[in-house]
Motif scaffolding. Structure first.
Motif, PDB file in Angstrom:
ATOM      1  N   SER A   8       0.135  -0.625   5.308  1.00 14.19           N
ATOM      2  CA  SER A   8       0.403   0.809   5.386  1.00 14.19           C
ATOM      3  C   SER A   8       1.780   1.108   5.961  1.00 14.19           C
ATOM      4  CB  SER A   8      -0.672   1.509   6.215  1.00 14.19           C
ATOM      5  OG  SER A   8      -0.736   0.980   7.518  1.00 14.19           O
ATOM      6  N   THR A  45       4.061   3.276   3.606  1.00 11.63           N
ATOM      7  CA  THR A  45       4.362   4.595   4.169  1.00 11.63           C
ATOM      8  C   THR A  45       5.866   4.790   4.279  1.00 11.63           C
ATOM      9  OG1 THR A  45       2.295   4.641   5.440  1.00 11.63           O
ATOM     10  CG2 THR A  45       4.062   6.100   6.173  1.00 11.63           C
ATOM     11  N   ILE A  92      -5.113   4.586   2.666  1.00  5.27           N
ATOM     12  CA  ILE A  92      -4.634   3.259   2.265  1.00  5.27           C
ATOM     13  C   ILE A  92      -4.840   3.038   0.775  1.00  5.27           C
ATOM     14  CG2 ILE A  92      -5.009   0.781   2.572  1.00  5.27           C
ATOM     15  CD1 ILE A  92      -5.669   1.383   5.494  1.00  5.27           C
TER      16      ILE A  92
END
Length: 354
Positions: A134, A138, A202
């Motif tokens: 992540s 991200t 996710i």
């Protein structure tokens, strides 16, 4: 794709406690609760009648992120073990096989660790994996969003300085904060809503990034390979997902009929499993939205994407209907094959008749 009613009732005060009774019947059949599913397993928990909601959310957000990155920001790369341009159909097949083998090795490794270190090791495996994945994804999409914002302004030195600050300082810092809160919540929170958010977040990050990076035909090969693996992993007596569920069942201290007794009741038609609540695996959500996002980037046709999504939802509904007589079923095969089939039919119609 297991179902689990008890864990929902215990862990979420906002949900009504139906107080199921094993002696109750549906159409004169005994309703049998399924095994308790630990809270840390990465599944999205929801009432069965509402199953389209997380799928649609994952599909929409993943598609939006992929579209903005691929078409608007024009970040276009093809990364695979065997480039399709060089190896052609052979490369497509090999990419599908390699990803499937990686999934198989990972699954058997997890089962090995569970048997050696106990079921609790899963919490740390998933938590650390979620944090690692992540953070980078991200950061990638934050960079895309920052780029799309600053590209709207004139190219002045002040704008460039602000862009440098946001892209190189604020974006990584925000990614660290988001991932820290994500992992902290995963390890400490008992809220179903928090867990559902983490699983959903996710899943659409992974699917959006994979749809951008992987070549389209290799993506389809990977989805087919993973779906076939899902059948083996869930239904074969030595499959790793089936083994994981068995280990979880062995750690369930609740009194009640044995697994063999329950299976005998199901086979004889005296009972059916309780399917009022559902657990959708994070992999199911990720691969559903990977298919739709890849179709969007390949066709740039929202109608085909919608029809593919509808096919996936229908396939998921068919799978759920089979859970009355099965403790667990693979969530991918029917949905993915119906989705790919729908895409193929639509693409043929567009190519030859429109």
């Amino acid at each position: 794709m297991p179902t689990n009613s008890e864990s929902l009732d215990i862990q979420d005060d906002d949900l009504e406690d139906p107080k199921p009774d094993l002696a109750s019947s549906e159409h004169q059949k005994e309703i049998i609760e399924k095994d308790f599913v630990p809270h840390f397993l990465p599944t999205y928990r929801i009432k069965s009648s509402l199953y389209p909601i997380p799928v649609i959310i994952a599909v929409v957000i993943a598609g939006l992120l992929a579209y903005l990155t691929f078409f608007v920001a024009e970040f276009q790369v093809d990364e695979s073990y065997f480039p399709e341009d060089e190896f052609g159909a052979l490369g497509v097949v090999l990419n599908g096989i390699i990803f499937t083998i990686i999934a198989a090795i990972s699954a058997f490794t997890i089962i090995f660790l569970m048997r050696r270190l106990g079921m609790g090791v899963l919490k740390y495996i998933f938590g650390l994996s979620f944090g690692f994945v992540s953070f980078f994804i991200t950061l990638m999409f934050l960079d895309v969003i920052i780029f799309l914002i600053f590209v709207q302004f004139p190219e002045t030195q002040i704008v460039f300085n602000f862009y440098f600050l946001f892209a190189n300082i604020y974006s990584p810092a925000l990614s660290v904060i988001v991932v820290f809160l994500l992992i902290y919540s995963y390890f400490t929170s008992k809220s179903i809503k928090t867990k559902n958010f983490i699983v959903l977040y996710i899943s659409f990050l992974v699917s959006a990034s994979m749809s951008i990076i992987l070549p389209f035909w290799s993506t389809l090969a990977i989805l087919i390979g993973i779906s076939l693996w899902d059948i083996f992993a869930v239904l074969y007596k030595r499959g790793p997902i089936k083994a994981m569920i068995d280990i979880v069942s062995d750690n369930d201290d609740e009194s009640g009929p044995s697994k063999d007794e329950v299976e005998e009741r199901i086979k004889s038609g005296e009972g059916v499993y309780d399917t009022s609540k559902l657990e959708i695996g994070i992999g199911d959500l990720a691969f559903y939205s990977l298919l739709t996002s890849s179709v969007l980037l390949f066709t740039n046709n929202i109608i085909i994407v919608i029809l593919t999504t509808v096919a996936i939802l229908i396939g998921t509904g068919i799978t759920i209907s089979g859970l009355k007589r099965n403790r667990i079923l693979p969530g991918l095969p029917i949905s993915i094959f119906m989705g790919i089939g729908t895409f193929a039919i639509c693409q043929l119609i567009v190519t030859f008749f429109i």
